[in-house]
Scaffold this motif. Structure first.
Motif, PDB file in Angstrom:
ATOM      1  N   ASP A 189       5.127  14.195   2.979  1.00  0.00           N
ATOM      2  CA  ASP A 189       5.119  12.842   3.539  1.00  0.00           C
ATOM      3  C   ASP A 189       4.456  11.866   2.560  1.00  0.00           C
ATOM      4  O   ASP A 189       3.295  12.018   2.194  1.00  0.00           O
ATOM      5  N   GLY A 190       5.209  10.838   2.145  1.00  0.00           N
ATOM      6  CA  GLY A 190       4.686   9.846   1.219  1.00  0.00           C
ATOM      7  C   GLY A 190       4.739  10.241  -0.244  1.00  0.00           C
ATOM      8  O   GLY A 190       4.349   9.447  -1.107  1.00  0.00           O
ATOM      9  N   GLU A 191       5.245  11.429  -0.559  1.00  0.00           N
ATOM     10  CA  GLU A 191       5.319  11.900  -1.939  1.00  0.00           C
ATOM     11  C   GLU A 191       6.721  11.671  -2.503  1.00  0.00           C
ATOM     12  O   GLU A 191       7.694  12.199  -1.976  1.00  0.00           O
ATOM     13  N   PHE A 192       6.826  10.894  -3.567  1.00  0.00           N
ATOM     14  CA  PHE A 192       8.117  10.641  -4.203  1.00  0.00           C
ATOM     15  C   PHE A 192       8.310  11.629  -5.362  1.00  0.00           C
ATOM     16  O   PHE A 192       8.295  11.258  -6.541  1.00  0.00           O
ATOM     17  N   MET A 201      15.154  11.766   2.287  1.00  0.00           N
ATOM     18  CA  MET A 201      15.310  11.235   3.636  1.00  0.00           C
ATOM     19  C   MET A 201      15.065   9.729   3.667  1.00  0.00           C
ATOM     20  O   MET A 201      15.722   8.996   4.420  1.00  0.00           O
ATOM     21  N   THR A 202      14.133   9.262   2.841  1.00  0.00           N
ATOM     22  CA  THR A 202      13.849   7.832   2.792  1.00  0.00           C
ATOM     23  C   THR A 202      15.067   7.051   2.316  1.00  0.00           C
ATOM     24  O   THR A 202      15.411   6.003   2.875  1.00  0.00           O
ATOM     25  N   VAL A 203      15.747   7.570   1.301  1.00  0.00           N
ATOM     26  CA  VAL A 203      16.941   6.895   0.778  1.00  0.00           C
ATOM     27  C   VAL A 203      18.047   6.881   1.831  1.00  0.00           C
ATOM     28  O   VAL A 203      18.686   5.853   2.084  1.00  0.00           O
ATOM     29  N   VAL A 204      18.286   8.038   2.467  1.00  0.00           N
ATOM     30  CA  VAL A 204      19.356   8.135   3.473  1.00  0.00           C
ATOM     31  C   VAL A 204      19.066   7.212   4.659  1.00  0.00           C
ATOM     32  O   VAL A 204      19.945   6.452   5.104  1.00  0.00           O
ATOM     33  N   LEU A 205      17.837   7.260   5.174  1.00  0.00           N
ATOM     34  CA  LEU A 205      17.495   6.438   6.336  1.00  0.00           C
ATOM     35  C   LEU A 205      17.459   4.957   5.989  1.00  0.00           C
ATOM     36  O   LEU A 205      17.804   4.112   6.830  1.00  0.00           O
ATOM     37  N   VAL A 251       7.029   2.516   3.963  1.00  0.00           N
ATOM     38  CA  VAL A 251       7.517   2.762   2.602  1.00  0.00           C
ATOM     39  C   VAL A 251       6.624   2.070   1.574  1.00  0.00           C
ATOM     40  O   VAL A 251       6.308   2.633   0.513  1.00  0.00           O
ATOM     41  N   GLY A 252       6.187   0.853   1.882  1.00  0.00           N
ATOM     42  CA  GLY A 252       5.323   0.128   0.956  1.00  0.00           C
ATOM     43  C   GLY A 252       3.983   0.823   0.745  1.00  0.00           C
ATOM     44  O   GLY A 252       3.489   0.911  -0.392  1.00  0.00           O
ATOM     45  N   ILE A 253       3.388   1.320   1.821  1.00  0.00           N
ATOM     46  CA  ILE A 253       2.116   2.050   1.698  1.00  0.00           C
ATOM     47  C   ILE A 253       2.310   3.310   0.870  1.00  0.00           C
ATOM     48  O   ILE A 253       1.481   3.670   0.026  1.00  0.00           O
ATOM     49  N   ALA A 254       3.459   4.014   1.087  1.00  0.00           N
ATOM     50  CA  ALA A 254       3.740   5.225   0.312  1.00  0.00           C
ATOM     51  C   ALA A 254       3.900   4.896  -1.176  1.00  0.00           C
ATOM     52  O   ALA A 254       3.435   5.652  -2.040  1.00  0.00           O
ATOM     53  N   ILE A 268      -5.494   8.879   4.832  1.00  0.00           N
ATOM     54  CA  ILE A 268      -5.720   7.465   4.548  1.00  0.00           C
ATOM     55  C   ILE A 268      -4.415   6.701   4.690  1.00  0.00           C
ATOM     56  O   ILE A 268      -4.367   5.604   5.271  1.00  0.00           O
ATOM     57  N   GLN A 269      -3.331   7.280   4.181  1.00  0.00           N
ATOM     58  CA  GLN A 269      -2.016   6.630   4.254  1.00  0.00           C
ATOM     59  C   GLN A 269      -1.546   6.476   5.693  1.00  0.00           C
ATOM     60  O   GLN A 269      -1.159   5.392   6.127  1.00  0.00           O
ATOM     61  N   THR A 270      -1.565   7.564   6.459  1.00  0.00           N
ATOM     62  CA  THR A 270      -1.113   7.505   7.857  1.00  0.00           C
ATOM     63  C   THR A 270      -2.069   6.683   8.706  1.00  0.00           C
ATOM     64  O   THR A 270      -1.639   5.973   9.631  1.00  0.00           O
ATOM     65  N   GLY A 271      -3.375   6.743   8.418  1.00  0.00           N
ATOM     66  CA  GLY A 271      -4.335   5.977   9.188  1.00  0.00           C
ATOM     67  C   GLY A 271      -4.137   4.487   9.020  1.00  0.00           C
ATOM     68  O   GLY A 271      -4.206   3.714   9.998  1.00  0.00           O
ATOM     69  N   LEU A 272      -3.866   4.038   7.795  1.00  0.00           N
ATOM     70  CA  LEU A 272      -3.629   2.619   7.554  1.00  0.00           C
ATOM     71  C   LEU A 272      -2.354   2.151   8.255  1.00  0.00           C
ATOM     72  O   LEU A 272      -2.323   1.078   8.860  1.00  0.00           O
ATOM     73  N   GLN A 273      -1.310   2.980   8.193  1.00  0.00           N
ATOM     74  CA  GLN A 273      -0.056   2.645   8.866  1.00  0.00           C
ATOM     75  C   GLN A 273      -0.253   2.534  10.375  1.00  0.00           C
ATOM     76  O   GLN A 273       0.218   1.576  11.008  1.00  0.00           O
TER      77      GLN A 273
END
Length: 419
Positions: A189-192, A201-205, A251-254, A268-273
Protein backbone atom coordinates in the motif's frame (compact mmCIF):
# COMPACT_ATOMS: atom_id res chain seq x y z
CA UNK A 1 23.45 8.59 18.83
CA UNK A 2 21.65 11.49 17.19
CA UNK A 3 18.11 10.80 15.96
CA UNK A 4 17.76 10.65 12.16
CA UNK A 5 15.14 12.25 9.94
CA UNK A 6 12.60 9.45 10.22
CA UNK A 7 13.06 9.04 13.96
CA UNK A 8 11.98 12.65 14.40
CA UNK A 9 8.92 11.89 12.29
CA UNK A 10 8.13 8.93 14.55
CA UNK A 11 8.35 11.17 17.59
CA UNK A 12 6.13 13.77 15.98
CA UNK A 13 3.62 11.06 15.10
CA UNK A 14 3.52 9.86 18.69
CA UNK A 15 2.97 13.40 19.98
CA UNK A 16 0.22 14.21 17.46
CA UNK A 17 -1.58 10.86 17.50
CA UNK A 18 -3.91 11.48 20.46
CA UNK A 19 -4.88 15.05 19.47
CA UNK A 20 -5.47 13.87 15.89
CA UNK A 21 -7.80 11.10 17.09
CA UNK A 22 -9.76 13.53 19.31
CA UNK A 23 -10.08 16.22 16.63
CA UNK A 24 -10.88 13.68 13.92
CA UNK A 25 -13.47 12.05 16.18
CA UNK A 26 -15.21 15.38 16.76
CA UNK A 27 -15.41 16.09 13.03
CA UNK A 28 -16.57 12.53 12.33
CA UNK A 29 -19.30 12.87 14.98
CA UNK A 30 -20.54 16.11 13.37
CA UNK A 31 -20.60 14.43 9.96
CA UNK A 32 -22.43 11.40 11.34
CA UNK A 33 -25.11 13.40 13.19
CA UNK A 34 -25.85 15.81 10.33
CA UNK A 35 -25.98 13.05 7.72
CA UNK A 36 -28.19 10.75 9.76
CA UNK A 37 -30.54 13.66 10.52
CA UNK A 38 -30.81 14.43 6.80
CA UNK A 39 -31.37 10.77 5.93
CA UNK A 40 -34.07 10.49 8.60
CA UNK A 41 -35.83 13.52 7.13
CA UNK A 42 -35.91 11.86 3.71
CA UNK A 43 -37.17 8.58 5.18
CA UNK A 44 -40.00 10.30 7.06
CA UNK A 45 -41.02 12.33 3.99
CA UNK A 46 -40.56 9.50 1.52
CA UNK A 47 -42.95 10.87 -1.11
CA UNK A 48 -40.84 10.35 -4.24
CA UNK A 49 -39.16 6.93 -3.92
CA UNK A 50 -37.71 7.03 -7.45
CA UNK A 51 -35.47 9.98 -6.49
CA UNK A 52 -35.11 9.73 -2.72
CA UNK A 53 -33.78 6.18 -2.63
CA UNK A 54 -30.72 7.38 -4.57
CA UNK A 55 -30.40 10.58 -2.52
CA UNK A 56 -30.22 8.47 0.65
CA UNK A 57 -27.55 6.28 -0.97
CA UNK A 58 -25.46 9.33 -1.93
CA UNK A 59 -25.83 11.06 1.45
CA UNK A 60 -25.00 7.82 3.29
CA UNK A 61 -21.53 8.04 1.74
CA UNK A 62 -20.56 10.66 4.33
CA UNK A 63 -21.27 8.61 7.51
CA UNK A 64 -19.66 5.53 5.91
CA UNK A 65 -16.49 7.47 5.15
CA UNK A 66 -16.43 9.24 8.50
CA UNK A 67 -17.01 6.07 10.54
CA UNK A 68 -14.43 3.98 8.70
CA UNK A 69 -11.86 6.77 8.79
CA UNK A 70 -12.09 7.33 12.54
CA UNK A 71 -11.93 3.56 13.16
CA UNK A 72 -8.84 3.31 10.96
CA UNK A 73 -7.27 6.36 12.59
CA UNK A 74 -7.81 5.07 16.12
CA UNK A 75 -6.70 1.52 15.28
CA UNK A 76 -4.34 1.27 12.24
CA UNK A 77 -4.71 -2.53 12.17
CA UNK A 78 -8.15 -2.08 10.59
CA UNK A 79 -6.97 0.48 8.03
CA UNK A 80 -6.91 -1.94 5.07
CA UNK A 81 -10.34 -3.41 5.82
CA UNK A 82 -11.82 0.07 6.25
CA UNK A 83 -10.19 1.24 3.04
CA UNK A 84 -11.71 -1.70 1.13
CA UNK A 85 -15.22 -0.96 2.44
CA UNK A 86 -14.78 2.74 1.76
CA UNK A 87 -13.71 2.12 -1.83
CA UNK A 88 -16.61 -0.25 -2.48
CA UNK A 89 -19.16 2.25 -1.22
CA UNK A 90 -17.56 5.07 -3.21
CA UNK A 91 -18.22 3.12 -6.41
CA UNK A 92 -21.82 2.45 -5.37
CA UNK A 93 -22.36 6.13 -4.49
CA UNK A 94 -21.17 7.18 -7.94
CA UNK A 95 -23.63 4.76 -9.51
CA UNK A 96 -26.38 6.08 -7.22
CA UNK A 97 -25.73 9.66 -8.26
CA UNK A 98 -26.09 8.72 -11.93
CA UNK A 99 -29.34 6.89 -11.16
CA UNK A 100 -30.58 9.94 -9.26
CA UNK A 101 -30.10 12.16 -12.32
CA UNK A 102 -32.03 9.66 -14.45
CA UNK A 103 -34.84 9.56 -11.88
CA UNK A 104 -35.04 13.37 -11.82
CA UNK A 105 -35.52 13.34 -15.60
CA UNK A 106 -38.56 11.08 -15.25
CA UNK A 107 -37.08 7.60 -15.52
CA UNK A 108 -35.29 5.64 -18.22
CA UNK A 109 -38.12 5.71 -20.77
CA UNK A 110 -38.47 9.48 -20.47
CA UNK A 111 -34.68 9.93 -20.72
CA UNK A 112 -34.57 7.84 -23.91
CA UNK A 113 -37.31 10.01 -25.43
CA UNK A 114 -35.48 13.21 -24.46
CA UNK A 115 -32.18 12.01 -25.88
CA UNK A 116 -33.78 10.82 -29.11
CA UNK A 117 -35.60 14.14 -29.53
CA UNK A 118 -32.39 16.03 -28.90
CA UNK A 119 -30.58 13.82 -31.40
CA UNK A 120 -33.22 14.39 -34.09
CA UNK A 121 -33.09 18.14 -33.44
CA UNK A 122 -29.32 18.25 -33.79
CA UNK A 123 -29.40 16.14 -36.96
CA UNK A 124 -31.97 18.45 -38.55
CA UNK A 125 -29.85 21.47 -37.72
CA UNK A 126 -26.72 19.84 -39.11
CA UNK A 127 -28.49 18.88 -42.35
CA UNK A 128 -29.59 22.49 -42.82
CA UNK A 129 -26.01 23.61 -42.44
CA UNK A 130 -24.19 22.98 -45.72
CA UNK A 131 -20.79 22.82 -44.06
CA UNK A 132 -22.03 20.16 -41.66
CA UNK A 133 -24.18 18.22 -44.09
CA UNK A 134 -22.51 14.83 -43.52
CA UNK A 135 -22.96 14.83 -39.76
CA UNK A 136 -26.36 13.19 -39.97
CA UNK A 137 -24.87 10.03 -41.45
CA UNK A 138 -22.47 9.72 -38.47
CA UNK A 139 -24.89 10.32 -35.63
CA UNK A 140 -24.42 6.85 -34.13
CA UNK A 141 -20.63 6.93 -34.27
CA UNK A 142 -18.89 6.33 -30.94
CA UNK A 143 -16.48 9.19 -31.71
CA UNK A 144 -19.38 11.61 -31.40
CA UNK A 145 -19.60 10.72 -27.71
CA UNK A 146 -16.45 12.78 -27.17
CA UNK A 147 -17.23 15.69 -29.50
CA UNK A 148 -21.03 15.77 -30.03
CA UNK A 149 -22.68 13.65 -27.29
CA UNK A 150 -26.08 15.21 -27.90
CA UNK A 151 -26.46 13.58 -31.33
CA UNK A 152 -25.96 9.93 -30.37
CA UNK A 153 -29.44 9.68 -28.86
CA UNK A 154 -30.31 6.86 -26.49
CA UNK A 155 -26.82 5.39 -26.86
CA UNK A 156 -25.63 8.15 -24.53
CA UNK A 157 -27.65 6.61 -21.68
CA UNK A 158 -26.18 3.18 -22.43
CA UNK A 159 -22.61 4.51 -22.44
CA UNK A 160 -23.21 6.51 -19.24
CA UNK A 161 -24.63 3.50 -17.42
CA UNK A 162 -21.87 1.21 -18.67
CA UNK A 163 -19.25 3.71 -17.48
CA UNK A 164 -20.69 3.89 -13.96
CA UNK A 165 -21.27 0.16 -13.55
CA UNK A 166 -17.83 -0.81 -14.86
CA UNK A 167 -16.27 1.38 -12.18
CA UNK A 168 -18.48 -0.16 -9.51
CA UNK A 169 -17.45 -3.68 -10.60
CA UNK A 170 -13.74 -2.89 -11.00
CA UNK A 171 -13.56 -1.01 -7.71
CA UNK A 172 -15.12 -3.92 -5.83
CA UNK A 173 -12.94 -6.54 -7.53
CA UNK A 174 -9.75 -4.53 -6.94
CA UNK A 175 -10.68 -3.94 -3.31
CA UNK A 176 -10.93 -7.66 -2.57
CA UNK A 177 -7.87 -8.38 -4.73
CA UNK A 178 -5.94 -5.88 -2.61
CA UNK A 179 -7.01 -7.78 0.49
CA UNK A 180 -5.74 -11.07 -0.97
CA UNK A 181 -2.45 -9.53 -2.07
CA UNK A 182 -1.99 -8.03 1.38
CA UNK A 183 -2.37 -11.49 2.92
CA UNK A 184 0.53 -12.69 0.75
CA UNK A 185 2.54 -9.54 1.45
CA UNK A 186 2.72 -8.34 -2.17
CA UNK A 187 0.18 -5.49 -2.15
CA UNK A 188 2.50 -2.72 -0.89
CA UNK A 189 0.00 0.00 0.00
CA UNK A 190 1.48 3.33 -1.13
CA UNK A 191 4.58 1.70 -2.66
CA UNK A 192 5.25 2.50 -6.33
CA UNK A 193 7.44 -0.54 -7.04
CA UNK A 194 7.00 -2.99 -9.90
CA UNK A 195 6.87 -6.10 -7.68
CA UNK A 196 3.89 -4.73 -5.68
CA UNK A 197 0.26 -4.74 -6.77
CA UNK A 198 -0.54 -1.22 -5.58
CA UNK A 199 0.80 0.78 -8.58
CA UNK A 200 -0.97 -1.45 -11.13
CA UNK A 201 -4.29 -1.21 -9.31
CA UNK A 202 -3.85 2.55 -8.98
CA UNK A 203 -3.43 2.93 -12.74
CA UNK A 204 -6.43 0.69 -13.53
CA UNK A 205 -8.72 2.35 -10.98
CA UNK A 206 -7.59 5.82 -11.99
CA UNK A 207 -8.52 5.18 -15.61
CA UNK A 208 -11.79 3.51 -14.60
CA UNK A 209 -12.79 6.37 -12.31
CA UNK A 210 -11.89 9.06 -14.84
CA UNK A 211 -13.93 7.27 -17.50
CA UNK A 212 -16.94 6.94 -15.17
CA UNK A 213 -16.79 10.62 -14.22
CA UNK A 214 -16.32 11.64 -17.86
CA UNK A 215 -19.43 9.67 -18.84
CA UNK A 216 -21.34 11.39 -16.06
CA UNK A 217 -20.10 14.81 -17.18
CA UNK A 218 -21.13 14.16 -20.80
CA UNK A 219 -24.58 13.03 -19.67
CA UNK A 220 -24.87 16.13 -17.49
CA UNK A 221 -23.82 18.43 -20.36
CA UNK A 222 -26.65 17.14 -22.54
CA UNK A 223 -29.37 17.13 -19.85
CA UNK A 224 -28.41 20.04 -17.58
CA UNK A 225 -31.16 22.28 -18.95
CA UNK A 226 -33.79 19.66 -18.16
CA UNK A 227 -32.28 19.22 -14.69
CA UNK A 228 -32.38 22.93 -13.89
CA UNK A 229 -35.28 22.63 -11.37
CA UNK A 230 -33.13 20.51 -9.03
CA UNK A 231 -30.11 22.87 -9.25
CA UNK A 232 -27.82 20.11 -10.51
CA UNK A 233 -24.55 22.08 -10.54
CA UNK A 234 -24.36 22.34 -6.72
CA UNK A 235 -25.15 18.64 -6.36
CA UNK A 236 -22.66 17.70 -9.04
CA UNK A 237 -19.84 19.75 -7.54
CA UNK A 238 -20.47 18.60 -3.96
CA UNK A 239 -20.46 14.94 -4.95
CA UNK A 240 -17.47 15.12 -7.30
CA UNK A 241 -15.52 17.03 -4.64
CA UNK A 242 -15.85 14.07 -2.26
CA UNK A 243 -14.81 11.51 -4.88
CA UNK A 244 -11.86 13.55 -6.15
CA UNK A 245 -10.71 14.67 -2.71
CA UNK A 246 -10.57 11.17 -1.24
CA UNK A 247 -9.04 9.43 -4.26
CA UNK A 248 -6.45 11.98 -5.40
CA UNK A 249 -5.66 12.87 -1.81
CA UNK A 250 -4.64 9.26 -1.15
CA UNK A 251 -2.59 9.09 -4.35
CA UNK A 252 -0.96 12.44 -3.56
CA UNK A 253 0.06 11.35 -0.05
CA UNK A 254 1.48 8.12 -1.51
CA UNK A 255 3.52 10.12 -4.06
CA UNK A 256 4.85 12.42 -1.32
CA UNK A 257 5.96 9.36 0.62
CA UNK A 258 7.54 7.84 -2.51
CA UNK A 259 9.59 11.02 -3.14
CA UNK A 260 10.69 11.24 0.48
CA UNK A 261 8.71 14.35 1.42
CA UNK A 262 6.86 12.27 4.01
CA UNK A 263 8.21 9.16 5.71
CA UNK A 264 7.28 5.83 4.14
CA UNK A 265 5.97 4.51 7.43
CA UNK A 266 2.56 3.02 6.63
CA UNK A 267 0.76 4.23 9.73
CA UNK A 268 1.79 7.85 9.09
CA UNK A 269 0.46 7.70 5.52
CA UNK A 270 -2.87 6.07 6.39
CA UNK A 271 -3.24 8.17 9.54
CA UNK A 272 -2.89 11.43 7.62
CA UNK A 273 -5.39 10.25 5.00
CA UNK A 274 -7.95 9.20 7.63
CA UNK A 275 -7.56 12.43 9.59
CA UNK A 276 -8.13 14.58 6.50
CA UNK A 277 -11.17 12.53 5.47
CA UNK A 278 -12.77 13.05 8.90
CA UNK A 279 -12.49 16.82 8.45
CA UNK A 280 -13.69 16.71 4.85
CA UNK A 281 -16.73 14.60 5.69
CA UNK A 282 -17.89 17.15 8.28
CA UNK A 283 -17.70 19.86 5.60
CA UNK A 284 -19.50 17.59 3.11
CA UNK A 285 -22.25 16.85 5.64
CA UNK A 286 -22.94 20.55 6.09
CA UNK A 287 -23.06 21.01 2.31
CA UNK A 288 -25.44 18.05 1.88
CA UNK A 289 -27.94 19.54 4.32
CA UNK A 290 -28.46 22.40 1.87
CA UNK A 291 -27.77 20.64 -1.44
CA UNK A 292 -29.84 17.48 -0.84
CA UNK A 293 -32.48 19.04 1.38
CA UNK A 294 -35.65 17.06 2.13
CA UNK A 295 -37.91 20.15 2.04
CA UNK A 296 -38.97 19.73 -1.63
CA UNK A 297 -40.35 16.30 -0.74
CA UNK A 298 -42.35 17.44 2.28
CA UNK A 299 -45.16 18.85 0.13
CA UNK A 300 -47.29 17.14 -2.51
CA UNK A 301 -49.27 18.58 -5.43
CA UNK A 302 -52.86 19.54 -4.67
CA UNK A 303 -54.11 16.53 -6.63
CA UNK A 304 -52.48 14.21 -4.10
CA UNK A 305 -53.60 13.45 -0.59
CA UNK A 306 -52.30 14.99 2.57
CA UNK A 307 -52.92 17.76 5.08
CA UNK A 308 -54.02 20.94 3.32
CA UNK A 309 -52.77 24.24 4.71
CA UNK A 310 -53.83 27.65 3.46
CA UNK A 311 -52.11 30.96 4.00
CA UNK A 312 -53.93 34.20 3.20
CA UNK A 313 -51.92 37.35 2.53
CA UNK A 314 -53.75 40.70 2.60
CA UNK A 315 -52.43 44.06 1.45
CA UNK A 316 -54.03 47.50 1.21
CA UNK A 317 -53.40 49.63 -1.87
CA UNK A 318 -54.27 53.34 -2.25
CA UNK A 319 -55.53 54.36 -5.70
CA UNK A 320 -55.80 57.94 -6.95
CA UNK A 321 -58.73 58.90 -9.19
CA UNK A 322 -58.61 62.58 -10.00
CA UNK A 323 -58.55 64.46 -6.72
CA UNK A 324 -59.92 61.53 -4.74
CA UNK A 325 -58.03 58.68 -3.11
CA UNK A 326 -59.63 55.29 -2.79
CA UNK A 327 -58.28 52.35 -0.86
CA UNK A 328 -58.47 48.79 -2.18
CA UNK A 329 -57.65 45.54 -0.48
CA UNK A 330 -55.74 42.81 -2.29
CA UNK A 331 -56.01 39.28 -0.98
CA UNK A 332 -53.94 36.26 -2.07
CA UNK A 333 -54.38 32.71 -0.80
CA UNK A 334 -51.60 30.10 -1.05
CA UNK A 335 -52.47 26.43 -0.65
CA UNK A 336 -49.96 23.74 0.26
CA UNK A 337 -50.55 20.05 0.75
CA UNK A 338 -48.29 18.61 3.39
CA UNK A 339 -47.11 15.10 2.72
CA UNK A 340 -48.23 12.48 5.21
CA UNK A 341 -45.56 10.96 7.42
CA UNK A 342 -43.92 7.87 5.96
CA UNK A 343 -42.93 4.84 7.95
CA UNK A 344 -39.16 4.66 8.20
CA UNK A 345 -39.36 0.87 8.08
CA UNK A 346 -41.26 0.96 4.78
CA UNK A 347 -38.86 3.52 3.36
CA UNK A 348 -35.79 1.47 4.25
CA UNK A 349 -37.43 -1.67 2.86
CA UNK A 350 -38.11 0.07 -0.45
CA UNK A 351 -34.55 1.41 -0.65
CA UNK A 352 -32.94 -1.97 0.09
CA UNK A 353 -35.26 -4.19 -1.97
CA UNK A 354 -36.16 -1.98 -4.95
CA UNK A 355 -32.77 -0.28 -5.08
CA UNK A 356 -30.95 -3.59 -4.73
CA UNK A 357 -32.94 -5.13 -7.57
CA UNK A 358 -32.12 -2.15 -9.79
CA UNK A 359 -28.40 -2.44 -9.06
CA UNK A 360 -28.38 -6.18 -9.79
CA UNK A 361 -30.26 -5.65 -13.06
CA UNK A 362 -27.82 -2.96 -14.20
CA UNK A 363 -24.80 -5.07 -13.25
CA UNK A 364 -26.17 -8.09 -15.13
CA UNK A 365 -27.00 -5.91 -18.14
CA UNK A 366 -23.51 -4.40 -18.16
CA UNK A 367 -21.84 -7.80 -17.88
CA UNK A 368 -23.98 -9.08 -20.75
CA UNK A 369 -23.04 -6.04 -22.83
CA UNK A 370 -19.37 -6.73 -22.14
CA UNK A 371 -19.63 -10.48 -22.79
CA UNK A 372 -21.90 -10.13 -25.81
CA UNK A 373 -19.19 -9.09 -28.31
CA UNK A 374 -16.92 -11.87 -27.03
CA UNK A 375 -19.67 -14.46 -27.47
CA UNK A 376 -20.36 -13.16 -30.97
CA UNK A 377 -16.66 -13.42 -31.79
CA UNK A 378 -16.43 -16.98 -30.46
CA UNK A 379 -19.61 -17.94 -32.33
CA UNK A 380 -18.21 -16.45 -35.53
CA UNK A 381 -14.96 -18.39 -35.09
CA UNK A 382 -16.92 -21.60 -34.49
CA UNK A 383 -19.05 -20.97 -37.57
CA UNK A 384 -15.90 -20.34 -39.60
CA UNK A 385 -14.36 -23.62 -38.44
CA UNK A 386 -17.63 -25.43 -39.07
CA UNK A 387 -17.86 -23.92 -42.55
CA UNK A 388 -14.29 -24.98 -43.31
CA UNK A 389 -14.94 -28.50 -42.01
CA UNK A 390 -18.09 -28.78 -44.15
CA UNK A 391 -16.20 -27.53 -47.19
CA UNK A 392 -13.37 -29.98 -46.56
CA UNK A 393 -15.86 -32.84 -46.15
CA UNK A 394 -17.55 -31.88 -49.42
CA UNK A 395 -14.20 -31.74 -51.14
CA UNK A 396 -13.28 -35.19 -49.83
CA UNK A 397 -16.62 -36.56 -51.01
CA UNK A 398 -16.08 -35.02 -54.43
CA UNK A 399 -12.57 -36.54 -54.61
CA UNK A 400 -13.94 -39.97 -53.66
CA UNK A 401 -16.67 -39.63 -56.30
CA UNK A 402 -14.11 -38.64 -58.92
CA UNK A 403 -11.98 -41.65 -58.02
CA UNK A 404 -14.95 -43.99 -58.28
CA UNK A 405 -15.93 -42.54 -61.66
CA UNK A 406 -12.34 -42.81 -62.87
CA UNK A 407 -12.13 -46.43 -61.73
CA UNK A 408 -15.38 -47.32 -63.50
CA UNK A 409 -14.22 -45.65 -66.72
CA UNK A 410 -10.91 -47.54 -66.60
CA UNK A 411 -12.72 -50.86 -66.18
CA UNK A 412 -15.03 -50.09 -69.07
CA UNK A 413 -12.09 -49.11 -71.27
CA UNK A 414 -10.24 -52.36 -70.43
CA UNK A 415 -13.28 -54.49 -71.25
CA UNK A 416 -13.71 -52.78 -74.62
CA UNK A 417 -10.02 -53.20 -75.46
CA UNK A 418 -10.24 -56.96 -74.74
CA UNK A 419 -13.29 -57.32 -76.91
Amino acid sequence: MAPNHFTSYEGAYGDLYQPAVIIGGCFALVALLLSMFLILQHLRSYTNPAEQKWIVAVVFMVPVYATESIISLSNPRFSLACDILRNCYEAFALYSFGSYLVACLGGERRVVELLENESAKQVRESLLDASDGNRGTQQRSFCNFFFHPCIIGKDLLTIERFGLVQYMILKTVCAFLAFLLELFGVYGDGEFKWYYGYPYMTVVLNFSQMWALYCLVQFYNVTHERLEPIKPLAKFISFKAIVFATWWQGVGIALLCAFGVLPKEGKIQTGLQDFLICIEMAIAAVAHVFVFSAKPYQFLPVSEYGKVTQETIKAEVVLEEGNEEKSAEIERTETQVEAPGTSVKESVQDIVVEGGQRVVEDVVLTINQAIGPVEKGVTKIQETFHHKSVVSDNEEEEEETDLEVETILKKMFRQRSRN
